[in-house]
Design a protein around this motif. Structure first.
Motif, PDB file in Angstrom:
ATOM      1  N   MET A 141     -11.423 -40.999   5.830  1.00  0.00           N
ATOM      2  CA  MET A 141     -10.353 -41.775   4.823  1.00  0.00           C
ATOM      3  C   MET A 141     -11.314 -42.489   4.039  1.00  0.00           C
ATOM      4  O   MET A 141     -12.474 -43.031   4.417  1.00  0.00           O
ATOM      5  N   LYS A 142     -10.701 -42.995   2.782  1.00  0.00           N
ATOM      6  CA  LYS A 142     -11.642 -44.050   1.942  1.00  0.00           C
ATOM      7  C   LYS A 142     -11.149 -45.350   2.285  1.00  0.00           C
ATOM      8  O   LYS A 142     -10.405 -45.867   1.401  1.00  0.00           O
ATOM      9  N   THR A 143     -11.368 -45.843   3.444  1.00  0.00           N
ATOM     10  CA  THR A 143     -10.810 -47.235   3.756  1.00  0.00           C
ATOM     11  C   THR A 143     -11.537 -48.497   3.043  1.00  0.00           C
ATOM     12  O   THR A 143     -12.766 -48.157   2.783  1.00  0.00           O
ATOM     13  N   LEU A 144     -11.074 -49.556   3.207  1.00  0.00           N
ATOM     14  CA  LEU A 144     -11.558 -50.790   2.688  1.00  0.00           C
ATOM     15  C   LEU A 144     -12.612 -51.358   3.740  1.00  0.00           C
ATOM     16  O   LEU A 144     -13.809 -52.062   3.426  1.00  0.00           O
ATOM     17  N   SER A 145     -12.802 -50.629   5.035  1.00  0.00           N
ATOM     18  CA  SER A 145     -13.565 -51.023   6.081  1.00  0.00           C
ATOM     19  C   SER A 145     -14.936 -50.360   5.731  1.00  0.00           C
ATOM     20  O   SER A 145     -15.439 -49.390   6.278  1.00  0.00           O
ATOM     21  N   TYR A 146     -15.776 -50.959   4.862  1.00  0.00           N
ATOM     22  CA  TYR A 146     -16.909 -50.149   4.267  1.00  0.00           C
ATOM     23  C   TYR A 146     -18.471 -50.531   4.734  1.00  0.00           C
ATOM     24  O   TYR A 146     -19.432 -50.280   4.366  1.00  0.00           O
ATOM     25  N   ILE A 147     -18.376 -51.523   5.897  1.00  0.00           N
ATOM     26  CA  ILE A 147     -19.595 -52.383   6.155  1.00  0.00           C
ATOM     27  C   ILE A 147     -20.762 -51.077   6.956  1.00  0.00           C
ATOM     28  O   ILE A 147     -21.881 -51.356   6.315  1.00  0.00           O
ATOM     29  N   ASP A 148     -20.256 -50.087   7.324  1.00  0.00           N
ATOM     30  CA  ASP A 148     -21.153 -49.188   7.896  1.00  0.00           C
ATOM     31  C   ASP A 148     -22.096 -48.570   6.615  1.00  0.00           C
ATOM     32  O   ASP A 148     -23.310 -48.672   6.642  1.00  0.00           O
ATOM     33  N   ASN A 149     -21.282 -48.108   5.397  1.00  0.00           N
ATOM     34  CA  ASN A 149     -21.976 -47.739   4.457  1.00  0.00           C
ATOM     35  C   ASN A 149     -22.721 -48.762   3.484  1.00  0.00           C
ATOM     36  O   ASN A 149     -23.732 -48.586   2.974  1.00  0.00           O
ATOM     37  N   ILE A 150     -22.218 -49.799   3.518  1.00  0.00           N
ATOM     38  CA  ILE A 150     -22.877 -51.078   2.866  1.00  0.00           C
ATOM     39  C   ILE A 150     -24.202 -51.440   3.742  1.00  0.00           C
ATOM     40  O   ILE A 150     -25.251 -51.489   2.965  1.00  0.00           O
ATOM     41  N   LEU A 151     -24.170 -51.447   5.074  1.00  0.00           N
ATOM     42  CA  LEU A 151     -25.579 -51.601   5.954  1.00  0.00           C
ATOM     43  C   LEU A 151     -26.596 -50.270   5.534  1.00  0.00           C
ATOM     44  O   LEU A 151     -27.802 -50.817   5.451  1.00  0.00           O
ATOM     45  N   ALA A 152     -25.981 -48.958   5.531  1.00  0.00           N
ATOM     46  CA  ALA A 152     -26.792 -47.964   5.082  1.00  0.00           C
ATOM     47  C   ALA A 152     -27.657 -48.182   3.759  1.00  0.00           C
ATOM     48  O   ALA A 152     -28.796 -48.055   3.467  1.00  0.00           O
ATOM     49  N   ALA A 153     -26.616 -48.602   2.857  1.00  0.00           N
ATOM     50  CA  ALA A 153     -27.113 -48.713   1.307  1.00  0.00           C
ATOM     51  C   ALA A 153     -28.317 -49.890   1.407  1.00  0.00           C
ATOM     52  O   ALA A 153     -29.272 -49.685   0.777  1.00  0.00           O
ATOM     53  N   ARG A 154     -27.985 -50.763   2.037  1.00  0.00           N
ATOM     54  CA  ARG A 154     -29.013 -51.810   2.095  1.00  0.00           C
ATOM     55  C   ARG A 154     -30.391 -51.595   2.760  1.00  0.00           C
ATOM     56  O   ARG A 154     -31.259 -51.948   2.420  1.00  0.00           O
ATOM     57  N   ASP A 155     -30.162 -50.481   3.781  1.00  0.00           N
ATOM     58  CA  ASP A 155     -31.342 -49.855   4.598  1.00  0.00           C
ATOM     59  C   ASP A 155     -32.368 -49.226   3.146  1.00  0.00           C
ATOM     60  O   ASP A 155     -33.518 -49.228   3.581  1.00  0.00           O
ATOM     61  N   ALA A 156     -31.514 -48.533   2.377  1.00  0.00           N
ATOM     62  CA  ALA A 156     -32.290 -47.961   1.440  1.00  0.00           C
ATOM     63  C   ALA A 156     -32.712 -48.937   0.226  1.00  0.00           C
ATOM     64  O   ALA A 156     -33.769 -48.343  -0.632  1.00  0.00           O
ATOM     65  N   ARG A 157     -32.428 -50.120  -0.018  1.00  0.00           N
ATOM     66  CA  ARG A 157     -32.852 -50.847  -1.278  1.00  0.00           C
ATOM     67  C   ARG A 157     -34.100 -51.034  -1.221  1.00  0.00           C
ATOM     68  O   ARG A 157     -34.912 -51.335  -0.378  1.00  0.00           O
ATOM     69  N   GLY A 158     -34.775 -50.766  -2.292  1.00  0.00           N
ATOM     70  CA  GLY A 158     -36.085 -50.839  -2.694  1.00  0.00           C
ATOM     71  C   GLY A 158     -36.897 -49.571  -2.045  1.00  0.00           C
ATOM     72  O   GLY A 158     -38.068 -49.636  -2.321  1.00  0.00           O
ATOM     73  N   ARG A 159     -36.318 -48.741  -1.413  1.00  0.00           N
ATOM     74  CA  ARG A 159     -37.064 -47.521  -0.875  1.00  0.00           C
ATOM     75  C   ARG A 159     -36.645 -46.342  -1.496  1.00  0.00           C
ATOM     76  O   ARG A 159     -37.409 -45.467  -1.647  1.00  0.00           O
ATOM     77  N   ALA A 160     -35.369 -46.195  -1.813  1.00  0.00           N
ATOM     78  CA  ALA A 160     -34.797 -44.949  -2.409  1.00  0.00           C
ATOM     79  C   ALA A 160     -33.446 -45.482  -2.922  1.00  0.00           C
ATOM     80  O   ALA A 160     -33.113 -46.461  -3.113  1.00  0.00           O
ATOM     81  N   ASP A 161     -33.004 -44.409  -3.990  1.00  0.00           N
ATOM     82  CA  ASP A 161     -31.806 -44.776  -4.594  1.00  0.00           C
ATOM     83  C   ASP A 161     -30.405 -44.819  -3.613  1.00  0.00           C
ATOM     84  O   ASP A 161     -29.425 -45.467  -4.046  1.00  0.00           O
TER      85      ASP A 161
END
Lengths: 275, 275
Positions: A141-161
């Motif tokens: 589901m597309k729930t508001l509990s998005y912290i795992d995706n946020i953490l993964a996106a922060r992982d990528a920051r500066g290294r990949a899109d």
């Protein structure tokens, strides 16, 4: 100031919400992000149907009429020319206890600008150590509990899109903002929802269109070994449509056949979105 | 109307928040729930230290001074006699993109009533099919993205008081609102943080107090087989302290030694909480 529609009224600037709102306090709600073209919300019916189905599973009351009113209201503010909309549904105010029902849900529609250059733009990925939890219905589901995706996106920051997320079994699930497809010859494979992925609207369109364009498409499992041996990979997303993956963890990803596929598919993904 | 402190000011009723607030839109933030006794927030320093550590890991700016001001402000509204406080930190307003930094965080302190009868109250559990995701750092933080715990709590509704959550490896993690301990003779075992559990404040107090009360306590792994062979199980939580588990999935859980442990520990869990 962008225009917002909140529980029946147009609002400029801040919105007033109850300090016990479960969306704010516990990520207890759902959202949809919807592409707007020529002043029309693309695949609105599918987005609303997905929200309605998930709301039912979460036992959050959802009024389709209210959502349509909110979308219509925000689309009418022509001076803003929104290029995308976000519909946010929260369970609303509830006192005490994780499992309690609320006094009634809250619905928010916001307008957003969108850089047209992102459509089809190639994307580099790193594999995040943060996994999608296929052992929770929320992963579908597309729930508001998005912290795992946020953490993964922060992982990528500066290294990949963007970051590729595996599920807890170590198989490919999705990126932080899109579904993943693998292309091998004329065969298309995307992780099944049971792998811990959202059944994306554009993912659904690719699966629908495949046969008519000479592809055999199926849902299944993609291991990291599979991912290393495919001809090409691409992501799908309701705002960005199909984007080819050019790099994974610093290594080039093959591009055999992917330009042809994107050229054939991207213009057709939005066909039929108006009833 | 309950008193709320929001970003520097006391507010009655609704709060004004930006419609782009990441706490509301993406569960991008943290919270703490804190017991209030005799007008004082218990173990406030530990709660704030945990919030500060998690905020650092999530790269959300966090002002200890602002949090203390908010807590002090809400505690001063004596007519309300709050029995618990909740501190909510969100990343604040940010435009587009999961990984972007915000314009600045938002901090909310709310007062809550509390039924004194919940302290030490026995609890029945069912095992939820919704798992804790030990493959995400968020499983070790008290983030706003609480949907998995909400789904597990809804699983239990009408069947038991709370749900036991396993991690994705199938081992015991925690309940939806507390840490789990197993008791066998004078040995205490609780799942390590790496199992996908929040390092709870009361969990920490039990581990600290154990030796002085003649128990050997350690963090490790608890399988379902282990859980079936222990003398007793109990939950810990900052508002409810230690509560014995009386049933798991409809079967009685042993109670050997647990009343003695609770009698010895519950009165001491709050000792030393004021500097």
């Amino acid at each position: 100031m962008r225009m917002t529609w909140h529980d029946g009224a147009q609002v400029e600037g801040s919105i007033a919400i109850d300090p016990q709102d479960r969306g704010l306090l516990l990520g207890d709600g759902l959202f949809e992000t919807i592409l707007v073209m020529n002043g029309r919300a693309q695949w609105l019916e599918r987005h609303l149907a997905r929200m309605a189905a998930s709301a039912k599973e979460l036992a959050i009351p959802f009024s389709l009429d209210a959502a349509l009113e909110g979308v219509s209201s925000v689309l009418k503010t022509r001076d803003l020319i929104p290029k995308s909309l976000r519909i946010t549904l929260t369970r609303g105010k509830a006192a005490g206890g994780l499992a309690v029902d609320s006094d009634g849900p809250s619905l928010l529609v916001t307008a957003h600008h969108l850089d047209p250059a992102i459509t089809g733009k190639p994307v580099t990925l790193i594999t995040s150590s943060v996994r999608r939890n296929e052992h929770s219905p929320a992963s579908r589901m597309k729930t508001l509990s998005y912290i795992d995706n946020i953490l993964a996106a922060r992982d990528a920051r500066g290294r990949a899109d963007d970051a590729l997320m595996l599920n807890t079994a170590g198989r490919v699930a999705c990126s932080t903002i899109g579904n993943v497809f693998a292309l091998k010859g004329r065969e298309l494979l995307t992780p099944a929802a049971s792998e811990g992925v959202l059944p994306g609207i554009m993912r659904g369109r690719v699966l629908e269109l495949a046969a008519s364009l000479g592809y055999a498409a199926r849902e299944g499992q993609i291991t990291l070994d599979d991912a290393a041996s495919v001809d090409a990979m691409f992501l799908t997303n309701s705002l960005r449509l199909i984007r080819p993956v050019t790099q994974l963890d610093g290594r080039p990803v093959g591009n055999k056949g992917v330009a042809e596929l994107i050229e054939a598919m991207n213009p057709r993904l939005l066909e039929g979105s108006q009833p």
